[in-house]
Design an enzyme around this catalytic site. Sequence first.
Site: not given
Ligand code: AP5
Length: 217
Positions: A13, A87, A126, A152, A163
């Site tokens: 994402k 989410r 990552r 992270r 997660r």
């Molecule tokens: P990346 O693009 O970073 O993946 P992502 O989908 O953004 O993953 P996140 O871990 O950021 O998602 P998340 O939803 O868990 O985290 P968030 O910050 O929202 O890619 C991942 C890796 O893969 C990278 O190394 C990249 O280079 C590689 N990659 C990408 N595309 C690729 C491809 N096509 N091929 C190969 N490699 C690839 O949330 C974190 C925490 O915050 C949650 O756990 C929760 O505690 C809290 N939180 C955030 N939002 C909410 C909410 N709305 N409600 C409740 N809690 C929340």
Amino acid sequence: MLIVLVGPPGAGKGTQAKVLMDRFRIPQISTGDMLRAAKANGTLAPELVKRMDTGGLIPDEVVIDLIDRRIDAPDCQPGFLLDGFPRTVPQAEALGALLDRRGRKLDAVVQLDVDRRLLEERLTGRRTDKRTGQIYHLVYSPPPPGADLEQRADDRLEAVAKRLDAYEAMTAALLPYYEGKGLLRRVDGEGKPADVTAGVLAVLGQPGHAARSSRNA
Ligand code: AP5
């Protein structure tokens, strides 16, 4: 353009959001980034920091309030891209109410589909450049020499499994919710990043991009 990007942790994402921001000239609104910024400047309650670092979700009311305050900023007037919000179904309902009040509507909810076996590998590999915020992967998108890398806290193996379980238990209910509203577009997120971008642009109806195979769409 008002877009929501959904998908499990590690689906790509954040990676795709950066490309779409440039393409549509709209800001990325990532609740994860906002919460990490609050953690870094000491304004996130210690119990929420712990919950986040160990892979749990933050309460709905906290993230809804973050979005409510963010979407009135001038940079959001042309549109915005939500990454990681909503989410849960209550968050989706709250978003609907926030947009209704402002006379705005979502254009699409784009789900990136990636099998769980690949997600663990993506998350544990990552790394982010502290200076630029650029996302890398030690194998798939190696950082350049001299990058100032950090991992992270919630990308450590023990938090990653939690997660992914939380996603499957709570976030999966979002898909039928948005499917029922005719907004859901599914894209295969397992290809190279540029191929995934092409798939996203195709489902957004951007000319010149043939749709990649979208599973279960
Ligand atoms: P990346 O693009 O970073 O993946 P992502 O989908 O953004 O993953 P996140 O871990 O950021 O998602 P998340 O939803 O868990 O985290 P968030 O910050 O929202 O890619 C991942 C890796 O893969 C990278 O190394 C990249 O280079 C590689 N990659 C990408 N595309 C690729 C491809 N096509 N091929 C190969 N490699 C690839 O949330 C974190 C925490 O915050 C949650 O756990 C929760 O505690 C809290 N939180 C955030 N939002 C909410 C909410 N709305 N409600 C409740 N809690 C929340």
